[in-house]
Scaffold this motif. Structure first.
Motif, PDB file in Angstrom:
ATOM      1  N   GLU A   1       0.839  -1.199   0.000  1.00 27.13           N
ATOM      2  CA  GLU A   1       0.000   0.000   0.000  1.00 27.13           C
ATOM      3  C   GLU A   1       0.868   1.241   0.000  1.00 27.13           C
ATOM      4  O   GLU A   1       2.015   1.226   0.447  1.00 27.13           O
ATOM      5  N   LEU A   2       0.290   2.302  -0.528  1.00 32.35           N
ATOM      6  CA  LEU A   2       0.888   3.634  -0.473  1.00 32.35           C
ATOM      7  C   LEU A   2       0.068   4.487   0.470  1.00 32.35           C
ATOM      8  O   LEU A   2      -1.175   4.449   0.435  1.00 32.35           O
ATOM      9  N   ARG A   3       0.765   5.267   1.278  1.00 33.04           N
ATOM     10  CA  ARG A   3       0.093   6.189   2.200  1.00 33.04           C
ATOM     11  C   ARG A   3       0.672   7.587   2.020  1.00 33.04           C
ATOM     12  O   ARG A   3       1.859   7.736   1.719  1.00 33.04           O
ATOM     13  N   VAL A   4      -0.144   8.589   2.242  1.00 26.49           N
ATOM     14  CA  VAL A   4       0.341   9.963   2.231  1.00 26.49           C
ATOM     15  C   VAL A   4      -0.001  10.599   3.571  1.00 26.49           C
ATOM     16  O   VAL A   4      -1.155  10.617   3.999  1.00 26.49           O
ATOM     17  N   GLY A   5       1.031  11.090   4.253  1.00 26.81           N
ATOM     18  CA  GLY A   5       0.847  11.759   5.530  1.00 26.81           C
ATOM     19  C   GLY A   5       1.008  13.258   5.368  1.00 26.81           C
ATOM     20  O   GLY A   5       1.158  13.776   4.262  1.00 26.81           O
TER      21      GLY A   5
ATOM     22  N   ILE B   1       8.302 -13.891   4.554  1.00 25.87           N
ATOM     23  CA  ILE B   1       9.657 -13.846   5.108  1.00 25.87           C
ATOM     24  C   ILE B   1      10.420 -12.604   4.662  1.00 25.87           C
ATOM     25  O   ILE B   1      11.561 -12.403   5.092  1.00 25.87           O
ATOM     26  N   THR B   2       9.824 -11.774   3.832  1.00 29.09           N
ATOM     27  CA  THR B   2      10.509 -10.557   3.411  1.00 29.09           C
ATOM     28  C   THR B   2       9.508  -9.420   3.260  1.00 29.09           C
ATOM     29  O   THR B   2       8.344  -9.629   2.903  1.00 29.09           O
ATOM     30  N   GLY B   3       9.971  -8.209   3.555  1.00 29.21           N
ATOM     31  CA  GLY B   3       9.120  -7.031   3.428  1.00 29.21           C
ATOM     32  C   GLY B   3       9.965  -5.771   3.478  1.00 29.21           C
ATOM     33  O   GLY B   3      11.145  -5.812   3.853  1.00 29.21           O
ATOM     34  N   LYS B   4       9.354  -4.660   3.095  1.00 25.59           N
ATOM     35  CA  LYS B   4      10.088  -3.391   3.114  1.00 25.59           C
ATOM     36  C   LYS B   4       9.130  -2.249   3.417  1.00 25.59           C
ATOM     37  O   LYS B   4       7.929  -2.332   3.166  1.00 25.59           O
ATOM     38  N   ILE B   5       9.680  -1.199   3.971  1.00 25.33           N
ATOM     39  CA  ILE B   5       8.919   0.024   4.212  1.00 25.33           C
ATOM     40  C   ILE B   5       9.802   1.200   3.792  1.00 25.33           C
ATOM     41  O   ILE B   5      10.982   1.264   4.151  1.00 25.33           O
ATOM     42  N   THR B   6       9.219   2.089   2.989  1.00 29.23           N
ATOM     43  CA  THR B   6       9.969   3.182   2.389  1.00 29.23           C
ATOM     44  C   THR B   6       9.347   4.511   2.781  1.00 29.23           C
ATOM     45  O   THR B   6       8.129   4.672   2.728  1.00 29.23           O
ATOM     46  N   VAL B   7      10.195   5.450   3.169  1.00 29.52           N
ATOM     47  CA  VAL B   7       9.774   6.828   3.419  1.00 29.52           C
ATOM     48  C   VAL B   7      10.214   7.649   2.214  1.00 29.52           C
ATOM     49  O   VAL B   7      11.378   7.583   1.809  1.00 29.52           O
ATOM     50  N   LEU B   8       9.295   8.419   1.638  1.00 30.21           N
ATOM     51  CA  LEU B   8       9.613   9.148   0.414  1.00 30.21           C
ATOM     52  C   LEU B   8       9.007  10.538   0.420  1.00 30.21           C
ATOM     53  O   LEU B   8       8.109  10.834   1.222  1.00 30.21           O
ATOM     54  N   LEU B   9       9.489  11.365  -0.470  1.00 35.40           N
ATOM     55  CA  LEU B   9       8.924  12.701  -0.627  1.00 35.40           C
ATOM     56  C   LEU B   9       7.507  12.593  -1.179  1.00 35.40           C
ATOM     57  O   LEU B   9       7.232  11.786  -2.069  1.00 35.40           O
ATOM     58  N   LYS B  10       6.611  13.410  -0.684  1.00 35.40           N
ATOM     59  CA  LYS B  10       5.237  13.391  -1.174  1.00 35.40           C
ATOM     60  C   LYS B  10       5.177  13.716  -2.666  1.00 35.40           C
ATOM     61  O   LYS B  10       4.300  13.223  -3.385  1.00 35.40           O
ATOM     62  N   ALA B  11       6.132  14.510  -3.146  1.00 37.99           N
ATOM     63  CA  ALA B  11       6.155  14.883  -4.556  1.00 37.99           C
ATOM     64  C   ALA B  11       6.402  13.686  -5.468  1.00 37.99           C
ATOM     65  O   ALA B  11       6.075  13.737  -6.663  1.00 37.99           O
TER      66      ALA B  11
END
Length: 203
Positions: free
Chosen positions: A159-163, A181-191
């Protein structure tokens, strides 16, 4: 001893560590995130008690206690998704944590706890309050993956979230049977969120 315990935060089940994470968050405020300079992010990584880079590690950290358990953290000047040219090579756009654990498995809660440990309560709250703008897979994508006999693609759930402050991309490879057994979480610029959403919808 404490530093080794912090590394284990990303390996042990979250239920075993709530008291320790709360203590660390008080002493480790966020100082570098997407939108800041590479120099600021490198300095933050060097001083972070959980990331603890080895000699030669700057924007990419890799830890592996065993072949069955790995953790990586990577900050990049490139937006997430497909590689595109960028003129600005001095500003971090994406920070990604990837976890692999064939012993305990990976859950959404473990990824969220890793976000809280690395960035602190402010970013965690921004993530927690963020609006979900896209979830996958839908049934059409599942059917396509099955026809193409690509079980890995069928297993990807995200999923994508915008804060208020950042965008967030969470992805777990969840097989039809057994644990992820695998996963990732990414913090990115809203742009960069629209670019990523378009790519995920059409991949």
């Amino acid at each position: 001893m404490l530093k080794q315990s912090l590394l284990n935060l990303l390996i042990l089940p979250c239920s075993l560590i709530p008291w320790l994470t709360a203590e660390i968050l008080v002493n480790t405020p966020v100082k570098a995130l997407p939108g800041q300079s590479t120099e600021e992010v490198i300095t933050w990584i060097q001083a972070h008690p959980t990331l603890r880079p080895r000699s030669g590690e700057k924007l990419s950290i890799s830890r592996s206690d065993t072949a069955a358990q790995r953790f990586t953290f990577q900050a990049s000047v490139l937006p997430p998704g497909r590689v595109t040219f960028t003129r600005d090579r001095s500003t971090i756009r994406t920070e990604r944590m990837t976890m692999f654990d064939a012993v305990n498995g990976i859950t959404l809660q473990r990824l969220e706890e890793s976000l809280r440990v690395i960035y602190g309560l402010d970013v965690y709250q921004d993530y927690n309050d963020a609006q979900i703008v896209y979830q996958y897979p839908n049934q059409s994508a599942i059917n396509t993956a099955r026809l193409a006999r690509t079980p890995i693609r069928e297993a990807l759930q995200g999923e994508l979230r915008v804060g208020d402050r950042y965008g967030y991309w969470i992805e777990i490879a969840q097989p039809k049977q057994g644990k992820a057994i695998t996963g990732k979480i990414t913090v990115l610029l809203k742009a960069d969120l629209d670019k990523l959403e378009t790519e995920l919808r059409t991949r």
